[in-house]
Motif scaffolding. Structure first.
Motif, PDB file in Angstrom:
ATOM      1  N   GLY A   1       0.832  -0.982  -0.025  1.00 36.83           N
ATOM      2  CA  GLY A   1      -0.021  -0.109   0.027  1.00 36.83           C
ATOM      3  C   GLY A   1       0.872   1.271   0.119  1.00 36.83           C
ATOM      4  O   GLY A   1       2.171   1.244   0.445  1.00 36.83           O
ATOM      5  N   SER A   2       0.539   2.268  -0.772  1.00 36.92           N
ATOM      6  CA  SER A   2       1.214   3.499  -0.857  1.00 36.92           C
ATOM      7  C   SER A   2       1.142   4.370   0.496  1.00 36.92           C
ATOM      8  O   SER A   2       0.037   3.991   1.346  1.00 36.92           O
ATOM      9  N   ASP A   3       2.283   4.920   0.915  1.00 38.09           N
ATOM     10  CA  ASP A   3       2.291   5.705   2.213  1.00 38.09           C
ATOM     11  C   ASP A   3       1.668   7.032   1.906  1.00 38.09           C
ATOM     12  O   ASP A   3       1.277   7.818   2.902  1.00 38.09           O
ATOM     13  N   ALA A   4       1.341   7.302   0.720  1.00 42.42           N
ATOM     14  CA  ALA A   4       0.849   9.037   0.236  1.00 42.42           C
ATOM     15  C   ALA A   4      -0.803   8.958   0.804  1.00 42.42           C
ATOM     16  O   ALA A   4      -1.311   7.872   0.427  1.00 42.42           O
ATOM     17  N   PRO A   5      -1.108   9.864   1.108  1.00 41.99           N
ATOM     18  CA  PRO A   5      -2.572   9.802   1.361  1.00 41.99           C
ATOM     19  C   PRO A   5      -3.587   9.846   0.066  1.00 41.99           C
ATOM     20  O   PRO A   5      -3.008  10.362  -0.913  1.00 41.99           O
ATOM     21  N   PRO A   6      -4.810   9.323   0.110  1.00 43.91           N
ATOM     22  CA  PRO A   6      -5.692   9.156  -0.942  1.00 43.91           C
ATOM     23  C   PRO A   6      -5.723  10.686  -1.717  1.00 43.91           C
ATOM     24  O   PRO A   6      -5.932  11.643  -0.617  1.00 43.91           O
ATOM     25  N   PRO A   7      -5.897  10.826  -2.865  1.00 43.66           N
ATOM     26  CA  PRO A   7      -6.171  11.989  -3.384  1.00 43.66           C
ATOM     27  C   PRO A   7      -7.681  12.369  -3.129  1.00 43.66           C
ATOM     28  O   PRO A   7      -8.666  11.831  -2.933  1.00 43.66           O
ATOM     29  N   THR A   8      -7.667  13.880  -3.102  1.00 39.63           N
ATOM     30  CA  THR A   8      -9.037  14.570  -2.327  1.00 39.63           C
ATOM     31  C   THR A   8      -9.589  15.247  -3.698  1.00 39.63           C
ATOM     32  O   THR A   8     -10.818  15.551  -3.533  1.00 39.63           O
ATOM     33  N   ASP A   9      -8.715  15.814  -4.427  1.00 41.80           N
ATOM     34  CA  ASP A   9      -9.450  16.559  -5.408  1.00 41.80           C
ATOM     35  C   ASP A   9     -10.134  15.613  -6.559  1.00 41.80           C
ATOM     36  O   ASP A   9      -9.827  14.420  -6.975  1.00 41.80           O
ATOM     37  N   GLU A  10     -11.404  16.126  -6.889  1.00 42.38           N
ATOM     38  CA  GLU A  10     -12.127  15.229  -7.913  1.00 42.38           C
ATOM     39  C   GLU A  10     -11.495  15.245  -9.073  1.00 42.38           C
ATOM     40  O   GLU A  10     -10.603  16.226  -9.378  1.00 42.38           O
ATOM     41  N   GLY A  11     -11.375  14.348  -9.945  1.00 40.97           N
ATOM     42  CA  GLY A  11     -10.807  14.113 -11.395  1.00 40.97           C
ATOM     43  C   GLY A  11     -10.383  12.810 -11.571  1.00 40.97           C
ATOM     44  O   GLY A  11     -10.511  11.973 -10.834  1.00 40.97           O
ATOM     45  N   VAL A  12      -9.286  12.705 -12.494  1.00 44.51           N
ATOM     46  CA  VAL A  12      -8.750  11.357 -13.025  1.00 44.51           C
ATOM     47  C   VAL A  12      -8.147  10.774 -12.069  1.00 44.51           C
ATOM     48  O   VAL A  12      -8.067   9.808 -11.681  1.00 44.51           O
ATOM     49  N   VAL A  13      -7.236  11.556 -11.291  1.00 45.66           N
ATOM     50  CA  VAL A  13      -6.234  10.884 -10.250  1.00 45.66           C
ATOM     51  C   VAL A  13      -7.206  10.174  -9.209  1.00 45.66           C
ATOM     52  O   VAL A  13      -6.991   8.913  -8.783  1.00 45.66           O
ATOM     53  N   LYS A  14      -8.280  11.200  -8.730  1.00 40.62           N
ATOM     54  CA  LYS A  14      -9.081  10.522  -7.565  1.00 40.62           C
ATOM     55  C   LYS A  14      -9.756   9.067  -8.196  1.00 40.62           C
ATOM     56  O   LYS A  14      -9.935   8.137  -7.439  1.00 40.62           O
ATOM     57  N   ASP A  15     -10.269   9.216  -9.251  1.00 44.15           N
ATOM     58  CA  ASP A  15     -10.836   8.298 -10.133  1.00 44.15           C
ATOM     59  C   ASP A  15      -9.946   7.200 -10.343  1.00 44.15           C
ATOM     60  O   ASP A  15     -10.627   6.040  -9.860  1.00 44.15           O
ATOM     61  N   CYS A  16      -8.981   7.193 -10.763  1.00 46.96           N
ATOM     62  CA  CYS A  16      -8.068   6.056 -11.021  1.00 46.96           C
ATOM     63  C   CYS A  16      -7.748   5.397  -9.652  1.00 46.96           C
ATOM     64  O   CYS A  16      -7.661   4.177  -9.356  1.00 46.96           O
TER      65      CYS A  16
END
Length: 187
Positions: free
Chosen positions: A73-88
């Motif tokens: 699992g990634s140590d980075a927090p989940p993305p919060t901005d809507e869009g492709v990054v969060k969707d993927c």
């Protein structure tokens, strides 16, 4: 949704992976470089994946060499901005379908087998292109709970008996991507 490069191995033979965005997916002549797929714009961001992968070691296996990689699992927090990054990110959490590694064309026909958590996995292939090759492990069908701590081992014969030959990358580096489907939307 993530391409990574490894630093040179440490004394224990492990490599620490560094995130490398693959925003420039086209080569100088308009062709496509690794992962040799056209994904959604923005999907090449390291933030679009809930996973990382590390090289855990290699060992002789008779006349072959066995390479192992751990999906974490990634140590980075989940993305919060809507869009492709969060969707993927969400799609990959729900279904890790495929892992692709950059490889050498010379490795086609030399991969002897793949195991996932010690069990034989038969859904894999080496695909060649004008500009390179990729090693594809597909039909994983794993959600985040099953993908995290997944051990992927690859057994190969000559000439792919060094990690640098298997990965066809500069010494001490590794390029790979995770995908949620065969549609290549998120990579």
């Amino acid at each position: 949704a993530l391409l990574l490069a490894a630093t040179p191995s440490n004394a224990q033979g492990r490599r620490t992976l560094l995130r490398v965005p693959a925003a420039a997916a086209a080569d100088d002549e308009g062709g496509i470089d690794f992962p040799f797929a056209r994904c959604l714009p923005g999907a090449y961001s390291p933030a679009a994946s809930p996973y990382t992968m590390s090289f855990t070691g290699q060992a002789p296996a008779g006349k072959f060499t066995r390479y192992c990689f751990m999906v974490s699992g990634s140590d980075a927090p989940p993305p919060t901005d809507e869009g492709v990054v969060k969707d993927c990110y969400g799609k990959l959490q729900a279904n890790l379908e495929k892992i692709m590694l950059k490889t050498s064309r010379k490795c086609k026909g030399t991969i002897q087998g793949v195991t996932i958590n010690g069990k034989a996995h038969t859904a894999w292939r080496v695909e060649t292109f004008d500009d390179g090759a990729r090693f594809v492990i597909n039909k994983l069908g794993r959600d985040a709970a099953k993908a995290t701590a997944m051990m992927v081992c690859v057994t190969a014969s000559y000439p792919c008996t060094t990690l640098d030959m298997l990965t066809n990358s500069p010494v001490g580096s590794l390029l790979y991507t995770f995908m949620e489907s065969s549609a290549h939307r998120c990579c």
